[in-house]
Each structure stands twice: as structure tokens, then as C-alpha cells.
Write a protein that holds these residues in place. Structure first.
Motif, mmCIF file in Angstrom:
data_model
loop_
_atom_site.group_PDB
_atom_site.id
_atom_site.type_symbol
_atom_site.label_atom_id
_atom_site.label_comp_id
_atom_site.label_asym_id
_atom_site.label_seq_id
_atom_site.Cartn_x
_atom_site.Cartn_y
_atom_site.Cartn_z
ATOM 1 N N GLY A 1 15.506 39.536 5.920
ATOM 2 C CA GLY A 1 15.462 38.650 7.080
ATOM 3 C C GLY A 1 14.575 39.201 8.183
ATOM 4 O O GLY A 1 13.842 38.447 8.838
ATOM 5 N N TYR B 1 11.050 38.473 7.115
ATOM 6 C CA TYR B 1 10.743 37.046 7.332
ATOM 7 C C TYR B 1 10.523 36.778 8.821
ATOM 8 O O TYR B 1 9.621 36.018 9.200
ATOM 9 C CB TYR B 1 11.900 36.159 6.850
ATOM 10 C CG TYR B 1 12.069 36.057 5.359
ATOM 11 C CD1 TYR B 1 11.023 36.322 4.482
ATOM 12 C CD2 TYR B 1 13.295 35.681 4.805
ATOM 13 C CE1 TYR B 1 11.196 36.222 3.109
ATOM 14 C CE2 TYR B 1 13.472 35.569 3.439
ATOM 15 C CZ TYR B 1 12.424 35.849 2.595
ATOM 16 O OH TYR B 1 12.606 35.750 1.241
ATOM 17 N N ALA B 2 11.370 37.380 9.659
ATOM 18 C CA ALA B 2 11.283 37.132 11.100
ATOM 19 C C ALA B 2 9.924 37.570 11.638
ATOM 20 O O ALA B 2 9.290 36.841 12.415
ATOM 21 C CB ALA B 2 12.408 37.874 11.816
ATOM 22 N N ALA C 1 7.376 35.143 10.450
ATOM 23 C CA ALA C 1 7.570 33.841 11.107
ATOM 24 C C ALA C 1 6.964 33.836 12.507
ATOM 25 O O ALA C 1 6.500 32.792 12.982
ATOM 26 C CB ALA C 1 9.062 33.514 11.169
ATOM 27 N N ALA D 1 8.899 32.332 5.404
ATOM 28 C CA ALA D 1 8.824 32.619 6.835
ATOM 29 C C ALA D 1 8.439 31.366 7.611
ATOM 30 O O ALA D 1 8.908 31.150 8.730
ATOM 31 C CB ALA D 1 7.804 33.728 7.084
ATOM 32 N N ALA E 1 11.481 29.635 8.077
ATOM 33 C CA ALA E 1 12.265 30.300 9.122
ATOM 34 C C ALA E 1 11.782 29.898 10.510
ATOM 35 O O ALA E 1 12.588 29.673 11.421
ATOM 36 C CB ALA E 1 12.169 31.813 8.950
ATOM 37 N N GLY F 1 14.358 33.782 10.818
ATOM 38 C CA GLY F 1 14.088 34.768 9.772
ATOM 39 C C GLY F 1 15.358 35.449 9.304
ATOM 40 O O GLY F 1 15.634 35.544 8.097
#
Lengths: 411, 353
Positions: B56, B59-60, B63, B278, B281, B297
Motif C-alpha cells: 500500500g 501504491y501510495a 498514486a 496506483a 488508488a 494507496g
């Protein structure tokens, strides 16, 4: 009376259309059509393999096997040069469909070799056969492709590689009788190869008295396997069986070792992982990892196999980079022998090949190949299977060599 | 009141409500079933959460690049996942010699800093060049052309790296200090996960401060709010756009190295899947909203990691991890049905209105 006349006319039209399908070109008449190759023009043999991405070694190894076969017959056949039109199918269904469509669109494609992956063969073979083109697969092992229940659209498909119906049984035998592992979890990636192989193994393992705790699935592009492996660890299996492809299998091997509860769980993969690329991708965790594979030791192969390996090393300055080169060589030889058998030359030197006659010849020819005896049954299974289990001994990709790393540990 | 509302419902409303009720039912019944079964111990649940936070946090970071570019240019930069890939490759070519020489093992802090620095320089350069060469000519073009251009840039980067470095998977170094774990209260906490989550939070915090507290950050927010008005106020929009790509590219480079250090593989297509996720997200958090992208994310990572086990195990669905993308994106759709501007997107939308 009128209805009877209409019916009779319909039947006559149908018969006429069937007769019209049989074509006569030059000295050859054939139900599926005839390919004419002008004097001096090449005999075009199509091919599709995985030639890019993580599984490149699998396809490239087979392409080299075919190239050596062409070289062994002098690069010519019946006075015409042999030309290989190889397409990259990416080891997936979309790639197989595209490659087969492209090959089928070429009216000069006499026969097609490959692919390496069942995912590509499943949509590819029917597209080729629709044009009357025979597909001799060189490494796709999914049982359904040569099963007695296969559909008519696969009538033009044959393979010089074993069926996973045999591989799955052999793997189950090894896990149950040799490793004496009472329980397994299987993982597949949704591809015909992985899905069918793990199912055959699981079915045989259950019949032998073993316990299949669960049959998990991933996507081929999955990278984060830790949640799945943590879930599997809660079942405490003795072995995880995952005949998937390089990228995903390497992640499982890497991440399983760091998953609490799986420290002692044995890991076993399939035939798609015999390459230096897999060793590179899997890292240190690859040591001790085992794969089920046909026996490639010289004593199990045909008598000319050692000579072939020497030729391979000389041509490409390295030992075979994967495991299906011999099957590809035999596939090419089968195609060459079939063309030789049915092709006819006219007085101008043009060559004519009947498509149905070629299909029948492929299914009828028998010879001793370098991978073992080649003789097709009515469903296109032409190869014989001898099982083995290989174990990786080093995480250095430079040490890759069939028989060394991985080395044969069974039988 | 309720009767009047029900009377006004049309077929679409009924389907949407059915979907909402269905998803909530699966979540509630599945969660209850899984917890009652008690198949997983506390340490395993802890692991699921840690895995979710790790992916996560990556992804954050990715993103953020999508959301900042969208905020400033209203462009979905589909090549952003591939900019992550360029950072991962750059890091690989620094990390490998450092690993071979033993420097990565002996001096992990300096070595990691060097790997991150080179990755950030490369990914930022690629991001800025992409903006200058590919996106700027499309700045005033209305319609789908900029989006198609972004997709083209994505393919260009993938195939260029494939041509330069081959299509095989390359293995990132795996020094022993990364494999080690902390043992806290009986839980196993992988060191690499702590490092990735901690540094990701630190870098995202820094980025937030840059956007909120610096002149350039203020200019960026002004352009995001109204580009023409910002230009009339004397803000150099080109400079702001380049600055946005610098920030996004830097975060992409860091995310690429973290992703590769956690999953140990780099190859030319590696940016595609995390890029798409992402982007999801960023939409989930409220595209254009920086804290929203971070929250989105982490939410997506957690749902991917914990969701299949928590929601599907209890209702006996076999092989639930095959459905993890389905679960994650179904929940994303659910959130967007309830909050069309995303989790934190409403404040921005109101301000613009």
C-alpha cells in the motif's frame, strides 16, 4: 413432390460444394487445397513460440532446435530452400491467436511448428487448421490438446512432446512414493498448462491416498505472493506444487522461504522452469527446489542426442538453454519427412503439396527421433514420456546446465 | 418520506442498491465466517496487515504522481507506471555492483542512499523529458489526444528498456540485513517492510510539506485550482508543470526501488500492473487530492492483502487470492458509488464549484 425436388436439389448442391472443396493444382488433387511453390522459391515453414519476456529461453531453445534440423538436411528440401517464419506469441492466448492468424494468412505457409505454451496453442491450432495447416507443437503439454475428447477443430494438431497426463501422474508418484509427503497444496495461474497439470497431479495424488489440502490460483502477473503463502502456511502442507511460469514461480520460491510456517515445506515446479533465467529470477531460494521433467539424460534420449548437443554448442556457443530443443528438432524432422513424402514436382520444377495429404503423412510417419521414438496416435500424440525429477543445486545462473544444475535426482 | 423515496427509485437505483447490499452482505458474512472458523492465528493476521501496508505504501507513492499531474494538467499520465520501472532499473545498475563489492552489506545506509539517489535522478529526468517532449505540445489540445499520447509514451518506454536491457527478469540483490526481521510482542516484522513503510511515509510527508509550505508548492496548488487565473497572476505555468513532474518522477523512482527491493525482480513490463493499481488508488482517494492518493494507496494495499482471506474464506470460496483484484476494484467501485469524488475528493470539488 415439390418438397422432394427441393430436398434433392439441396443434397446435390451440398455434394457439389463438397466436391468443389477438393482442389486440383498441377499434378496434385487434395480435399483441403494445394500449395504451389514456384521453382527455386522457399518452402515456408511457420512457427510460433515465446520469444520475449521472462520465458524467452523456453521458446528460443526450441527455435534453435528447429534451425539445427534445417541445417542437418542442408537447409534445402526437394531443391527448395527451407525458410522459417517465426512469430513471437508471448506465451499467452492473445499472442497465440495473433501469431496463428498471421501465419494462416500467408498462403505459402506449408506447416507450422510450435508453440511452447498450451495457452498459445489452444486458440492457435484451430485458426491454422481452418486453413488446412497442420500444427506440430514442440512443447505445449496440456492433456486436452491430444485427448480423445478433443474437438474436430484440433484435427490438424499433433505434438512431438509428451502429455501432462503422464507428467502429472509421474509427479504424483514421486511426491507420494519417493518423498512420502502426505499432503500437498497446488497453485496454478489459470493457463491451460498449469491448470490441467496441477489437476492431473492432484487427482493421481488423491488416488494414491495423499491429501490435497487446497488448490489455489494466482494471476500470471502476480508479484506479491506473501498473503497467499501465509494462507497456505495455515494449512501446514508438506509440499507446494506450482507448475507455473518463470516470473510468478520465482516469486513463490523467493517469498515462501521467508513465510513463517513454510520453512520446511518442500516446493516443486514444472517443466516451464528449466532455464538460467529462472535461476536468476528466483535467487538463493532456488537451491533445493525441484521440478518434474521428462528425462533428458543421454541414456533416456535417442542415440543421436549427444551429437545434437555438440552441434547446438557449436552453433550458439552455449549449452542448451532450456529443455525442449530435442522435441523441436524432432517436430521439424517430422514436418520435413511428411513434406518429402507427399510433395510432387512438375516438369517446370514447381513443387505441389496437398494439405490433407500432408496432415495424413504427419500422423502416419514413424521414426527414431533424438528425443525418442516418434509415432503419432490418432489424436496427434507423437512422443513417448520418460519421467524424471530435477533439483537445482546453485543460485548462480552461470552454472545452469541440464544434468548439472538442475541435476537429476529421480529415477 | 421513505415511501416517497422508494416510489422515486428507478431501475438503475435498484441495481445500485442491490450491488451495495450484496457487497456489504459478502463482506459482513464472510468476515464473520472467517473469524468464527479461527483458521489464522494473530501472527498470521499481523502478517497480512504488514504485507498490505508495505504494498500500500508503494501504491501510495506511485498514486501521488498520477494525482499531482492530473491536478495540474487534467492529464492521466499512463506512462507513470513505466517511470517507476525506469527508477527500478537505474537502482538495479547501482545496487548490483554495490552488492558484488560487499558495500551494500557493509554500509547499508550509504549504499541505499546511493541507489535511491541515482534512481530518483533517472526517473525524474525521464519524467521531465516526457513532459517536455511528449505532453507539452498537447497542452492546449482538447479531447483524447493527450491520453493517447500518454499511452504511446508508456509503450515507448517499455520497448526502449526491453531493447536496451533485454526482456528477461533481472534479480535485485538480497542482502542478509534485508531478510532479517524484528520480533515485537511475538510478532514477526520483516525489516525490509518496516524500512519501506517508514521511508515511504517520510518521503510522502516531505512532499506534502513541499506542496503546502513552499512558494512553488503554493504556485502548484494555484495552477491546479485555475491555471489561467494563476498565469494572469504572474505564475510561470510551465515551471510549475515541470516542478510537478519533478516531484512525481522523484516519488516514482523511490517507489520503483522499494518495489524492487521487496519483490526482487525488475523487467521492462514491471511498471504496468502497479501503475494501473496506483491509478485506481488515486481515483479512490479523489484524483487531484494528495492526501487522498496516499489514503487510496494504503486502502488498496490492505484490501488486496487482507480482503481475500477475510471476506472469502468464511463463505468457502476456493482459491480466493485469484480474486484479489476483483475484490479491490469492487470495493473501489463501491466507494465511488457512495462518494463519486473519492474518499477525500469532495473538499476540492466544492472549492472549485
Amino acid at each position: 413432390m415439390g418438397a422432394l425436388l427441393k430436398w434433392s436439389a439441396g443434397v446435390a448442391l451440398l455434394c457439389a460444394s463438397q466436391a468443389a472443396m477438393a482442389a486440383t493444382v498441377g499434378p496434385v488433387t487434395d480435399d483441403l487445397g494445394v500449395i504451389r511453390i514456384a521453382k527455386g522459391a522457399p518452402i515456408q515453414i511457420g512457427a510460433y513460440w515465446v520469444l520475449s519476456g521472462a520465458d524467452t529461453a523456453l521458446g528460443l531453445d526450441e527455435k534453435r532446435g528447429v534451425e539445427i534440423a534445417f541445417k542437418d538436411v542442408g537447409g534445402k528440401l526437394l531443391g527448395h530452400p527451407l525458410k522459417l517464419n517465426a512469430e513471437d506469441d508471448g506465451c499467452n492466448a492473445e499472442g497465440g491467436q495473433t501469431a496463428a492468424t498471421k501465419l494462416a494468412a500467408n498462403p505459402q505457409t506449408v506447416i507450422v511448428l510450435g508453440p511452447a505454451c498450451s495457452s498459445a496453442a489452444t486458440p492457435g491450432a484451430p485458426i491454422l487448421w481452418q486453413q488446412g495447416i497442420v500444427d506440430i507443437c514442440t512443447a505445449c503439454t496440456a492433456p486436452a490438446l491430444t485427448a480423445s475428447t478433443r474437438k474436430k477443430e484440433y484435427d490438424g494438431f499433433a505434438r512431438t512432446v509428451f502429455s501432462d497426463a503422464e507428467q502429472g501422474k509421474a509427479d504424483a508418484t514421486y511426491i507420494h512414493n519417493v518423498l512420502k509427503a502426505p499432503s500437498v497444496v497446488t497453485i496454478h495461474d489459470g493457463s491451460p498448462y498449469a491448470q490441467q497439470l496441477q489437476q492431473v497431479m492432484a487427482d493421481n495424488f488423491k488416488q494414491m491416498g495423499g491429501k490435497v489440502l487446497s488448490q489455489e490460483a494466482i494471476a500470471p502477473t502476480d508479484v506479491d505472493m506473501k498473503p497467499l503463502l501465509t494462507r497456505i502456511a495455515s494449512e501446514k502442507p508438506d509440499l507446494i506444487y506450482f507448475p507455473v511460469f518463470t516470473a510468478a514461480a520465482a516469486q513463490i520460491v523467493r517469498q515462501a522461504r521467508g513465510t513463517p510456517g513454510l520453512e520446511k515445506t518442500k516446493l516443486m515446479g514444472g517443466g516451464s522452469l528449466l532455464s538460467a533465467d529462472f535461476i536468476e529470477a528466483a535467487g538463493p531460494g532456488v537451491v533445493g527446489f525441484i521440478i518434474g521433467y521428462p528425462d533428458l539424460s543421454p541414456e533416456a534420449m535417442g542415440q543421436n542426442y549427444p551429437k545434437f548437443v555438440d552441434e547446438y554448442k557449436k552453433a550458439y556457443n552455449e549449452a542448451p538453454i532450456s529443455g525442449y530443443h530435442a522435441n523441436a528438432y524432432d517436430g521439424a524432422m517430422l514436418a520435413i519427412k511428411a513434406i518429402e513424402k507427399v510433395a510432387k514436382t512438375d516438369k517446370d520444377g514447381a513443387l505441389y503439396i496437398g494439405k490433407k495429404a500432408l496432415r495424413d503423412a504427419v500422423f502416419a510417419i514413424k521414426f527414431d527421433g533424438i528425443s525418442g521414438p516418434i509415432a503419432c496416435d490418432q489424436y496427434g500424440e507423437c512422443s513417448q514420456f520418460k519421467p524424471s525429477v530435477l533439483e537445482f543445486t546453485s543460485s548462480d545462473p552461470k552454472t545452469f546446465g541440464v544434468g548439472k544444475n538442475p541435476k537429476k535426482i529421480w529415477p | 418520506m421513505v415511501g416517497r423515496y422508494i416510489a422515486r427509485l428507478n431501475a438503475v437505483d435498484v441495481v445500485l442498491w442491490g450491488l451495495r447490499v450484496g457487497v456489504v452482505a459478502v463482506v459482513v458474512i464472510g468476515t464473520a465466517g472467517t473469524l468464527i472458523k479461527g483458521r489464522y492465528n494473530a501472527a498470521q493476521w499481523f502478517d497480512f496487515v504488514m504485507f498490505g501496508l508495505t504494498i500500500g505504501s508503494i501504491y501510495a507513492q506511485i498514486a501521488l504522481g498520477y494525482t499531482m499531474v492530473y491536478g495540474v494538467l487534467r492529464l492521466i499520465n499512463f506512462a507513470h507506471g513505466d517511470i517507476v520501472m525506469t527508477g527500478a532499473f537505474a537502482g538495479y545498475f547501482v545496487a548490483m555492483p554495490l552488492d558484488r563489492s560487499g558495500f551494500l552489506e557493509d554500509q547499508p545506509v550509504v549504499a541505499m542512499a546511493a541507489v535511491l539517489l541515482v534512481a530518483v535522478i533517472v526517473s525524474t529526468s525521464v519524467a521531465v523529458l516526457t513532459e517536455r517532449i511528449a505532453y507539452r505540445p498537447f497542452r492546449r489540445v482538447v479531447g483524447l489526444a493527450p491520453l493517447i499520447c500518454a499511452i504511446g509514451v508508456s509503450f515507448f518506454l517499455e520497448q526502449t528498456f526491453r531493447g536496451m536491457f533485454g526482456s528477461a527478469v533481472k534479480s535485485y540483490p538480497d542482502p542478509p540485513w534485508q531478510r532479517a526481521a524484528f520480533h515485537v510482542l511475538g510478532f514477526n516484522v520483516p525489516r525490509i517492510d518496516v524500512l519501506v513503510i517508514g521511508l515511504a511515509l517520510l518521503f510522502m510527508g516531505l512532499l506534502y510539506l513541499v506542496v503546502q509550505r513552499t512558494r512553488m508548492g503554493t504556485a502548484m496548488r494555484a495552477v491546479a485550482e485555475d491555471g489561467e487565473a494563476a498565469a494572469l497572476m504572474g505564475i510561470d505555468v510551465n515551471k510549475v508543470v515541470v516542478f510537478t513532474f519533478v516531484l512525481g518522477g522523484a516519488m516514482a523512482g523511490i517507489a520503483g526501488v522499494f518495489y524492487a527491493f521487496v519483490y526482487k525482480q525488475v523487467y521492462f513490463l514491471m511498471g504496468f500492473t502497479p501503475g494501473i493499481k496506483a491509478f485506481g488508488a488515486a481515483v479512490l482517494g479523489g484524483i487531484g487530492n494528495i492526501p487522498g492518493a496516499m489514503l487510496g494507496g494504503f486502502f488498496l494495499g490492505m484490501v488486496e492483502s487482507v480482503g481475500p482471506t477475510l471476506f472469502l474464506d468464511g463463505i468457502g470460496i476456493p482459491a480466493p487470492y485469484q480474486l484479489r483484484d476483483l475484490i479491490a476494484f469492487t470495493l473501489l467501485i463501491m466507494v465511488l458509488i457512495f462518494r463519486p469524488h473519492g474518499l477525500l475528493g469532495e473538499a476540492l470539488a466544492r472549492k472549485r464549484a
